[in-house]
Design a protein around this motif. Structure first.
Motif, PDB file in Angstrom:
ATOM      1  N   PRO A 165     -42.719  22.160 -21.739  1.00 27.91           N
ATOM      2  CA  PRO A 165     -41.679  23.177 -21.920  1.00 27.91           C
ATOM      3  C   PRO A 165     -40.526  22.961 -20.942  1.00 27.91           C
ATOM      4  N   VAL A 166     -39.327  23.289 -21.402  1.00 26.27           N
ATOM      5  CA  VAL A 166     -38.135  23.187 -20.563  1.00 26.27           C
ATOM      6  C   VAL A 166     -37.658  24.600 -20.253  1.00 26.27           C
ATOM      7  N   VAL A 167     -37.425  24.862 -18.966  1.00 23.52           N
ATOM      8  CA  VAL A 167     -36.963  26.181 -18.515  1.00 23.52           C
ATOM      9  C   VAL A 167     -35.538  26.049 -18.015  1.00 23.52           C
ATOM     10  N   PHE A 168     -34.665  26.943 -18.469  1.00 25.34           N
ATOM     11  CA  PHE A 168     -33.248  26.878 -18.111  1.00 25.34           C
ATOM     12  C   PHE A 168     -32.922  27.991 -17.117  1.00 25.34           C
ATOM     13  N   ASN A 169     -33.107  27.699 -15.834  1.00 25.66           N
ATOM     14  CA  ASN A 169     -32.837  28.678 -14.786  1.00 25.66           C
ATOM     15  C   ASN A 169     -31.335  28.894 -14.623  1.00 25.66           C
TER      16      ASN A 169
END
Length: 323
Positions: free
Chosen positions: A241-245
């Motif tokens: 999964p990619v998290v966009f902070n």
């Protein structure tokens, strides 16, 4: 408030008229024309005989306990005794009126919740993309909000917002947000306009939001974050999964708003997920631990919100259907 002149003779009537001297008196025959927003004070037998719908404080003789009990069952707000009327009735009446208004507000909440639900968009499929959401208020009304709509043939505008605080004021702002449905033509326009209005109106609330645009033709999604946590999540088959902070500020805090933007290439079978912080509630630990557990469950498609929650939960999934 009104005092209804009793139809029977009562030796305590003179004392009552003195105590209620500042209250307007009305004849029993005129009660059916009463203002339902006012509180009436009346003899218990008159109330039971005519059963008017106005909120009423009834007064009974000391041996008329059964009549007093029946009056309560039929909706009387409170009961007093003719032989023992309060010496300071206005203090008591103000307390009764305040409680009555609180109860009326509570009775309106289910209807308000139904109206709020009607403002939500219908889960929909735009070509190869499914827009699905979860909307679970902690009480009747929610301070979270979700919306999406088609800007043109190839573009879908969407957002998830979380109004600070809880209660009616926060939920009213979600109705205000719903008023932007189809009025904004880009994520930037939506966020900047909302920020401007919040500061101008000085509402003393702030809103965190993630807003984006999905291009159906290019299979590309671009998104901006205005101080919202949890961050946006992208989940694709056979990938981590990619998290966009984001480090942006919420809406309503500063006129000089700077927002982060990201771009995502939506692969077949992928999901782009937005959620409010209420989605962290089912998990134990600190906020980072909670988010990691949420991320794991979303990756495994095993997120199950609890039936009873202490914070509103909202979640929007944009799913690229597999070829």
């Amino acid at each position: 408030m009104y005092f209804v002149y009793p139809s029977r003779e009562l030796r305590q009537l003179d004392k009552a008229l003195t105590l209620f001297a500042d209250i307007e008196w009305v004849k029993l025959t005129l009660v059916n024309m009463c203002d339902p927003n006012q509180i009436y004070i009346a003899d218990v037998l008159d109330f039971l005989t005519h059963q008017w719908p106005c909120p009423t404080v009834v007064i009974a003789r000391e041996h008329e306990g059964a009549a007093l009990s029946e009056a309560w069952q039929k909706g009387a707000l409170a009961g007093w005794i003719w032989e023992d009327l309060p010496e300071q009735p206005f203090d008591k009446l103000q307390q009764i009126e305040a409680q009555y208004k609180r109860n009326q507000d509570s009775r309106d909440l289910p209807t308000a919740a139904e109206l709020q639900q009607r403002l939500l968009p219908t889960p929909e499929q735009f070509r190869q993309y499914n827009f699905q959401y979860l909307f679970q208020p902690s009480a009747y009304l929610s301070g979270d909000w979700i919306d999406f709509w088609q800007v043109n043939d190839d573009q879908i505008l969407f957002y998830l917002a979380d109004v600070s605080g809880h209660g009616v004021t926060s939920s009213l702002l979600t109705s205000w947000l719903a008023g932007f449905h189809k009025r904004a033509h880009s994520p930037e326009h939506l966020i900047l306009k909302l920020n401007e209005m919040l500061i101008k109106e000085n509402i003393e609330k702030h809103i965190t939001m993630i807003a984006g645009m999905l291009d159906l033709k290019q299979n590309q999604l671009r998104c901006i974050n205005a101080g919202h946590f949890p961050p946006a999540i992208y989940i694709a088959p056979n990938q981590d999964p990619v998290v966009f902070n984001s480090s942006s500020f919420p809406l309503g805090l500063t006129e000089d708003l700077k927002i982060d933007e990201i771009t995502v290439e939506m692969q077949s079978g992928s999901q782009f997920i937005l959620c409010s912080d209420g989605a962290l509630e089912p998990y134990k630990g600190g906020i980072n631990e909670q988010f990691q557990q949420l991320l794991n469950d979303l990756s495994q498609k095993s997120f199950n919100p609890p039936i009873q929650v202490n914070d509103d939960i909202a979640m929007l999934k944009i799913i690229h259907a597999s070829n």
